[in-house]
Write an enzyme that holds these catalytic residues in place. Structure first.
Site, PDB file in Angstrom:
ATOM      1  N   HIS A 307      35.607  10.088 -11.450  1.00 32.39           N
ATOM      2  CA  HIS A 307      36.815  10.497 -10.753  1.00 32.39           C
ATOM      3  C   HIS A 307      36.778  12.001 -10.545  1.00 32.39           C
ATOM      4  O   HIS A 307      36.287  12.720 -11.408  1.00 32.39           O
ATOM      5  CB  HIS A 307      38.064  10.119 -11.567  1.00 32.39           C
ATOM      6  CG  HIS A 307      39.312  10.133 -10.762  1.00 32.39           C
ATOM      7  ND1 HIS A 307      40.022  11.282 -10.520  1.00 32.39           N
ATOM      8  CD2 HIS A 307      39.954   9.140 -10.097  1.00 32.39           C
ATOM      9  CE1 HIS A 307      41.062  10.984  -9.758  1.00 32.39           C
ATOM     10  NE2 HIS A 307      41.036   9.693  -9.479  1.00 32.39           N
ATOM     11  N   ASP A 365      40.031   1.490 -10.602  1.00 36.03           N
ATOM     12  CA  ASP A 365      39.496   0.439  -9.738  1.00 36.03           C
ATOM     13  C   ASP A 365      38.527  -0.483 -10.460  1.00 36.03           C
ATOM     14  O   ASP A 365      38.243  -1.579  -9.993  1.00 36.03           O
ATOM     15  CB  ASP A 365      38.795   1.062  -8.519  1.00 36.03           C
ATOM     16  CG  ASP A 365      39.801   1.666  -7.575  1.00 36.03           C
ATOM     17  OD1 ASP A 365      40.880   1.089  -7.447  1.00 36.03           O
ATOM     18  OD2 ASP A 365      39.517   2.721  -6.984  1.00 36.03           O
TER      19      ASP A 365
HETATM   20  N1  CMC Z   1      27.644   6.388 -10.518  1.00 32.22           N
HETATM   21  C1  CMC Z   1      26.569   7.180 -10.747  1.00 32.22           C
HETATM   22  N2  CMC Z   1      26.608   8.527 -10.688  1.00 32.22           N
HETATM   23  C2  CMC Z   1      27.772   9.096 -10.367  1.00 32.22           C
HETATM   24  C3  CMC Z   1      28.940   8.345 -10.099  1.00 32.22           C
HETATM   25  C4  CMC Z   1      28.848   6.927 -10.189  1.00 32.22           C
HETATM   26  N3  CMC Z   1      29.919   6.165  -9.953  1.00 32.22           N
HETATM   27  N4  CMC Z   1      29.958   9.176  -9.792  1.00 32.22           N
HETATM   28  C5  CMC Z   1      29.453  10.419  -9.845  1.00 32.22           C
HETATM   29  N5  CMC Z   1      28.127  10.385 -10.204  1.00 32.22           N
HETATM   30  C6  CMC Z   1      27.259  11.531 -10.457  1.00 32.22           C
HETATM   31  C7  CMC Z   1      26.826  12.197  -9.164  1.00 32.22           C
HETATM   32  O1  CMC Z   1      25.612  11.652  -8.687  1.00 32.22           O
HETATM   33  C8  CMC Z   1      26.690  13.628  -9.615  1.00 32.22           C
HETATM   34  O2  CMC Z   1      25.477  13.737 -10.340  1.00 32.22           O
HETATM   35  P1  CMC Z   1      24.623  15.124 -10.316  1.00 32.22           P
HETATM   36  O3  CMC Z   1      25.520  16.161 -10.925  1.00 32.22           O
HETATM   37  O4  CMC Z   1      23.400  14.833 -11.110  1.00 32.22           O
HETATM   38  O5  CMC Z   1      24.339  15.390  -8.867  1.00 32.22           O
HETATM   39  C9  CMC Z   1      27.829  13.806 -10.614  1.00 32.22           C
HETATM   40  O6  CMC Z   1      28.052  12.505 -11.155  1.00 32.22           O
HETATM   41  C10 CMC Z   1      29.122  14.348 -10.015  1.00 32.22           C
HETATM   42  O7  CMC Z   1      29.479  13.510  -8.911  1.00 32.22           O
HETATM   43  P2  CMC Z   1      30.275  14.001  -7.628  1.00 32.22           P
HETATM   44  O8  CMC Z   1      29.963  13.081  -6.491  1.00 32.22           O
HETATM   45  O9  CMC Z   1      30.024  15.469  -7.413  1.00 32.22           O
HETATM   46  O10 CMC Z   1      31.778  13.838  -8.093  1.00 32.22           O
HETATM   47  P3  CMC Z   1      33.057  13.806  -7.152  1.00 32.22           P
HETATM   48  O11 CMC Z   1      34.175  14.323  -7.957  1.00 32.22           O
HETATM   49  O12 CMC Z   1      32.779  14.471  -5.839  1.00 32.22           O
HETATM   50  O13 CMC Z   1      33.243  12.235  -6.828  1.00 32.22           O
HETATM   51  C11 CMC Z   1      33.950   9.988  -7.018  1.00 32.22           C
HETATM   52  C12 CMC Z   1      34.178  11.436  -7.458  1.00 32.22           C
HETATM   53  C13 CMC Z   1      35.086   9.117  -7.523  1.00 32.22           C
HETATM   54  C14 CMC Z   1      33.944   9.920  -5.465  1.00 32.22           C
HETATM   55  C15 CMC Z   1      32.579   9.493  -7.574  1.00 32.22           C
HETATM   56  O14 CMC Z   1      32.607   9.530  -8.985  1.00 32.22           O
HETATM   57  C16 CMC Z   1      32.210   8.086  -7.087  1.00 32.22           C
HETATM   58  O15 CMC Z   1      31.637   7.946  -6.011  1.00 32.22           O
HETATM   59  N6  CMC Z   1      32.561   7.020  -7.876  1.00 32.22           N
HETATM   60  C17 CMC Z   1      32.324   5.660  -7.461  1.00 32.22           C
HETATM   61  C18 CMC Z   1      33.408   5.210  -6.489  1.00 32.22           C
HETATM   62  C19 CMC Z   1      34.740   4.972  -7.192  1.00 32.22           C
HETATM   63  O16 CMC Z   1      34.811   4.323  -8.218  1.00 32.22           O
HETATM   64  N7  CMC Z   1      35.812   5.486  -6.570  1.00 32.22           N
HETATM   65  C20 CMC Z   1      37.182   5.278  -7.060  1.00 32.22           C
HETATM   66  C21 CMC Z   1      37.829   6.548  -7.510  1.00 32.22           C
HETATM   67  S1  CMC Z   1      39.356   6.275  -8.404  1.00 32.22           S
HETATM   68  C22 CMC Z   1      40.472   5.609  -7.298  1.00 32.22           C
HETATM   69  C23 CMC Z   1      40.697   6.396  -6.052  1.00 32.22           C
HETATM   70  O17 CMC Z   1      40.667   7.620  -6.022  1.00 32.22           O
HETATM   71  O18 CMC Z   1      40.960   5.761  -5.047  1.00 32.22           O
END
Ligand code: CMC
Length: 431
Positions: A307, A365
């Site tokens: 998140h 989720d």
């Molecule tokens: N699985 C594997 N690796 C992950 C995941 C995941 N679900 N989420 C983040 N990472 C890794 C990412 O690859 C990165 O690694 P590195 O630092 O080595 O490059 C690190 O963690 C930070 O990720 P980020 O993409 O910079 O983080 P963000 O804050 O931009 O993204 C997020 C947040 C929710 C979009 C992301 O965690 C994600 O895609 N999660 C899966 C989708 C999900 O469950 N979304 C629902 C969110 S909660 C409800 C809502 O908001 O609607």
């Protein structure tokens, strides 16, 4: 010492004093509105990692401590003691209603829980297997055509009426997406049922059967909707605000919010979680999927993990996990393989260095899909349910924004990295 930050441009020695503004809680903000005028600079913050876009008194969340408050009330108390409809009132008006206010609110909503029959015909333009989110976007957008000329967004009474219309009509629009997909007749809204039971009735009752959902199912969905009702300035809410800042029709703004919510990184994750669990299929396959999630060359992510704000745990996930257990036990489906895979996946991921280091915890989720599956809601409808619940937050944030004296059209700037000025070359001279 003054509560300011001095930003000095080391190239010119010019500087600007920016006030630090403190809210009730949370990270203070630097008011950089003078920055451009004084230093001819913009701030650059792709993805808004360090940017506050507005003042808001609706929702507070602390990602490090796992705190979520609506109008000051902890989500844990609202989830256990309140109802979704009461939370709608709280989000909209700032206080919990008295019994009389609650009854009046319900009565007002009941006056508006029909939609124009012509709007029902819009569904027939969609294929039966159209994604329900695509339908919901179109139908909600179409609702704006019924309330446009006669509505003045600058009139507080019209805004209030709009909010009530959104809350009263969204369950109808959402349930009908499902009815259209299965070819069943649309079911009209009933004043005598609770908000959530009424929604389930519109989804699942058919003319030839009596429908009465188990109380545990109604309560589980009510809690799920409370947990999804609002979540500060997330992507879809920010979209609603941005569209609203241009004085767009509020129903069209809600449709824009639905568009954003559909994305897999946002609300679409609940559907993606279930599809992922189905794909995993058996607990033995989990390590393979964990390895894929960690592989930088593989775009696969563990859906339902991580998140932007919660870097400790998602308080909604803690609550929903409990509801999920209770519901599955009550419905006698606790052994279902999907749930077992989910629990094993969670256990393995929480012990894995990759996830620990990056503070990737199960989010709301991760569990909501399992609950919705247990309620026999089709996977493609999961994000529709999220949209239904979140429409209370969207319209409350829109109402707040419209009353904000600081409101100006949202207009971010950019760092231009394109070509320098060049002269047009006629097509026959181009190489
Ligand atoms: N699985 C594997 N690796 C992950 C995941 C995941 N679900 N989420 C983040 N990472 C890794 C990412 O690859 C990165 O690694 P590195 O630092 O080595 O490059 C690190 O963690 C930070 O990720 P980020 O993409 O910079 O983080 P963000 O804050 O931009 O993204 C997020 C947040 C929710 C979009 C992301 O965690 C994600 O895609 N999660 C899966 C989708 C999900 O469950 N979304 C629902 C969110 S909660 C409800 C809502 O908001 O609607």
């Amino acid at each position: 010492m003054a509560d300011t930050v001095t930003i000095i441009d080391n190239r010119t020695g010019r500087q600007v004093e920016c006030p630090i503004i403190k809210g009730t809680y949370g990270t203070p903000v630097i008011d950089i509105r003078d920055l451009n005028r004084e230093l001819d600079l913009f701030v650059h913050d792709p993805g808004f990692l360090a940017t506050s876009s507005c003042r808001s008194a609706i929702t507070y969340l602390d990602g490090d401590k796992g705190i979520l408050l609506h109008r000051g009330y902890p989500i844990e108390q609202l989830a256990v003691q309140s109802t979704y409809l009461e939370v709608c009132y709280l989000l909209l008006y700032g206080e919990l209603p008295t019994q009389a206010q609650y009854e009046a609110f319900r009565a007002d909503l009941n006056k508006r829980n029909l939609v124009h029959e012509h709007l029902m015909q819009f569904y027939s333009g969609y294929l039966h297997n159209a994604h329900p989110m695509a339908m919901l976007i179109g139908i909600t957008g179409a609702l704006s055509s019924y309330y446009h000329e006669a509505m003045d967004i600058h009139d507080p009474e019209d805004r209030d009426l709009t909010a009530k219309r959104v809350i009263a009509k969204m369950p109808i629009l959402a349930a009908n997406c499902y009815k259209h997909s299965v070819g069943h007749p649309f079911v009209y809204s009933r004043d005598d049922l609770s908000y959530v039971k009424n929604f389930l009735n519109m989804m699942f009752s058919v003319p030839n059967h009596h429908y009465d959902p188990p109380a545990s199912a109604v309560r589980a969905l009510d809690i799920l909707m409370i947990l999804h009702a609002d979540h500060e300035q997330n992507a879809s809410t920010s979209t609603v605000r941005l569209a609203g800042s241009a004085e767009a029709n509020p129903f069209a703004c809600i449709a824009a919010g639905i568009v954003t919510l559909w994305g897999r990184a946002h609300g679409g994750a609940n559907e993606a979680v279930l599809r992922m669990l189905d794909e995993i299929g058996r607990p033995e396959n989990i390590p393979k999927f964990i390895a894929r999630a960690k592989d930088k060359n593989d775009p696969f992510r563990l859906m339902g993990f991580g998140h932007r704000v919660y870097k400790n745990y998602d308080p909604r996930a803690t609550l929903i996990r409990k509801v999920c257990h209770e519901l599955l036990e009550d419905l006698g489906t606790v052994d279902q393989p999907l749930f077992e895979i989910a629990m094993r996946l969670e256990e393995i991921a929480l012990k894995d260095e990759y996830f620990i280091e990056r503070k990737l915890y199960p989010n709301v989720d991760f569990y909501s899909g399992i609950i919705l599956r247990a309620l026999i809601i089709p996977t493609s409808m999961f994000t529709v349910l999220f949209a239904l619940a979140r429409s209370a937050g969207w319209i409350s944030q829109w109402m707040e924004m419209m009353e904000d004296p600081e409101l100006r059209i949202g207009r971010p700037r950019q760092l231009y990295i394109g070509p320098k000025k060049r002269d047009y070359i006629p097509i026959d001279q181009r190489v």
